[in-house]
Write a protein that holds these residues in place. Structure first.
Motif, PDB file in Angstrom:
ATOM      1  N   GLN A  28      -5.821   2.231  -7.817  1.00  0.00           N
ATOM      2  CA  GLN A  28      -5.904   3.514  -7.141  1.00  0.00           C
ATOM      3  C   GLN A  28      -7.178   3.407  -6.332  1.00  0.00           C
ATOM      4  OE1 GLN A  28      -5.934   5.992 -10.613  1.00  0.00           O
ATOM      5  NE2 GLN A  28      -3.711   6.028 -10.770  1.00  0.00           N
TER       6      GLN A  28
ATOM      7  N   ARG B 160      -6.833   8.321   0.329  1.00  0.00           N
ATOM      8  CA  ARG B 160      -6.452   7.802  -0.989  1.00  0.00           C
ATOM      9  C   ARG B 160      -5.141   7.025  -0.877  1.00  0.00           C
ATOM     10  NH1 ARG B 160      -6.007  13.096  -4.274  1.00  0.00           N
ATOM     11  NH2 ARG B 160      -4.938  13.586  -2.326  1.00  0.00           N
ATOM     12  N   CYS B 161      -5.042   5.971  -1.676  1.00  0.00           N
ATOM     13  CA  CYS B 161      -3.813   5.166  -1.664  1.00  0.00           C
ATOM     14  C   CYS B 161      -3.678   4.423  -2.983  1.00  0.00           C
ATOM     15  CB  CYS B 161      -3.816   4.175  -0.501  1.00  0.00           C
ATOM     16  SG  CYS B 161      -5.057   2.866  -0.624  1.00  0.00           S
TER      17      CYS B 161
ATOM     18  N   MET C 275       1.426   4.100   7.901  1.00  0.00           N
ATOM     19  CA  MET C 275       0.405   3.889   6.884  1.00  0.00           C
ATOM     20  C   MET C 275      -0.969   4.324   7.388  1.00  0.00           C
ATOM     21  SD  MET C 275      -0.848   0.268   5.209  1.00  0.00           S
ATOM     22  CE  MET C 275      -1.241  -0.371   6.842  1.00  0.00           C
TER      23      MET C 275
ATOM     24  N   GLU D  67      -9.558   4.163  -2.379  1.00  0.00           N
ATOM     25  CA  GLU D  67      -9.912   4.955  -1.211  1.00  0.00           C
ATOM     26  C   GLU D  67     -10.197   4.005  -0.055  1.00  0.00           C
ATOM     27  OE1 GLU D  67     -13.235   7.268  -2.555  1.00  0.00           O
ATOM     28  OE2 GLU D  67     -11.945   8.679  -3.614  1.00  0.00           O
TER      29      GLU D  67
ATOM     30  N   ASN E 147      -1.143   8.079   7.842  1.00  0.00           N
ATOM     31  CA  ASN E 147      -1.289   8.732   6.539  1.00  0.00           C
ATOM     32  C   ASN E 147      -2.701   8.585   5.993  1.00  0.00           C
ATOM     33  OD1 ASN E 147       1.425   9.422   6.620  1.00  0.00           O
ATOM     34  ND2 ASN E 147       2.069   7.723   5.315  1.00  0.00           N
ATOM     35  N   LEU E 148      -3.284   7.398   6.113  1.00  0.00           N
ATOM     36  CA  LEU E 148      -4.626   7.154   5.571  1.00  0.00           C
ATOM     37  C   LEU E 148      -5.705   7.894   6.348  1.00  0.00           C
ATOM     38  CD1 LEU E 148      -4.284   3.381   4.711  1.00  0.00           C
ATOM     39  CD2 LEU E 148      -4.486   5.297   3.080  1.00  0.00           C
TER      40      LEU E 148
ATOM     41  N   THR F 124       1.126   5.242   0.434  1.00  0.00           N
ATOM     42  CA  THR F 124       0.484   6.414   1.019  1.00  0.00           C
ATOM     43  C   THR F 124       1.474   7.572   0.926  1.00  0.00           C
ATOM     44  OG1 THR F 124       1.283   5.855   3.249  1.00  0.00           O
ATOM     45  CG2 THR F 124      -0.895   5.012   2.624  1.00  0.00           C
TER      46      THR F 124
ATOM     47  N   PRO G 247       6.445   9.657  -0.469  1.00  0.00           N
ATOM     48  CA  PRO G 247       5.646   8.427  -0.497  1.00  0.00           C
ATOM     49  C   PRO G 247       6.192   7.397   0.481  1.00  0.00           C
ATOM     50  CG  PRO G 247       6.997   8.609  -2.472  1.00  0.00           C
ATOM     51  CD  PRO G 247       7.223   9.855  -1.674  1.00  0.00           C
TER      52      PRO G 247
ATOM     53  N   ILE H  64       0.847  -1.189   0.000  1.00  0.00           N
ATOM     54  CA  ILE H  64       0.000   0.000   0.000  1.00  0.00           C
ATOM     55  C   ILE H  64       0.885   1.243   0.000  1.00  0.00           C
ATOM     56  CG2 ILE H  64      -1.723   1.330   1.276  1.00  0.00           C
ATOM     57  CD1 ILE H  64      -2.934  -1.240   2.222  1.00  0.00           C
TER      58      ILE H  64
ATOM     59  N   VAL I  42     -10.007  -1.320   1.556  1.00  0.00           N
ATOM     60  CA  VAL I  42      -9.441  -0.555   0.454  1.00  0.00           C
ATOM     61  C   VAL I  42     -10.367  -0.785  -0.732  1.00  0.00           C
ATOM     62  CG1 VAL I  42      -7.447  -0.255  -1.058  1.00  0.00           C
ATOM     63  CG2 VAL I  42      -7.098  -0.841   1.364  1.00  0.00           C
TER      64      VAL I  42
END
Length: 160
Positions: free
Chosen positions: A89, A71-72, A62, A91, A65-66, A31, A38, A29, A133
């Protein structure tokens, strides 16, 4: 399929589902940290035909960040021949009040086998953060011959 064939193409939904539900391949993943760099994190997952379930630890970069940006990118790629891959891509949806013990047991069996159950269950006391995800766009490769991106742009298929 020969490495030099032109049999390469995106996977059918059935091929994709089989690829994502068998074996012990980690998902990666991607992020973005607060400073814009990144970050890529390997995770165990399950795939239900529409979304990936991840059961992470709350303190990971991770998850941090989420929570800031849901978005990831997510990639599942076969490390051995044929080099298949599914990339999305996506969410993230955090799952509040989600009973994650049984899904965790399923992941332990998939990734560690029965011999890993004692270790896995010993981690159940630690707080977890389950999330789904949800792919927005996906692309895949069936591992056949030349990668089509040698001659064509990547094709992202809208999922929703």
């Amino acid at each position: 399929m020969a490495m030099t064939s032109n049999e390469g193409r995106g996977m059918t939904p059935e091929e994709r589902n089989e690829f994502l539900t068998t074996g012990r391949i980690f998902a990666k993943i991607a992020t973005v940290n607060e400073d814009g760099f990144p970050q890529v994190s390997p995770v165990w997952y399950t795939w239900d035909g529409e979304s990936f379930l991840i059961i992470s630890k709350e303190r990971t970069g991770m998850v941090k960040n989420l929570r800031r940006d849901p978005r990831c990118g997510i990639l599942v790629d076969n490390p051995t021949l044929p080099y298949k891959r599914v990339s999305a891509q996506a969410e993230v949806e955090f799952l509040e009040d989600f009973e994650y013990i049984e899904p965790m047991r399923e992941m332990i069996l998939r990734y560690l086998g029965q011999e890993g159950m004692e270790y896995g269950e010993s981690t159940f006391e630690f707080a977890r953060t389950p999330f789904k995800v949800h792919p927005v766009r996906m692309t895949s490769w069936n591992g056949g011959g030349f990668d089509r991106t040698f001659s064509k742009e990547t094709v992202w298929k809208e999922v929703r």
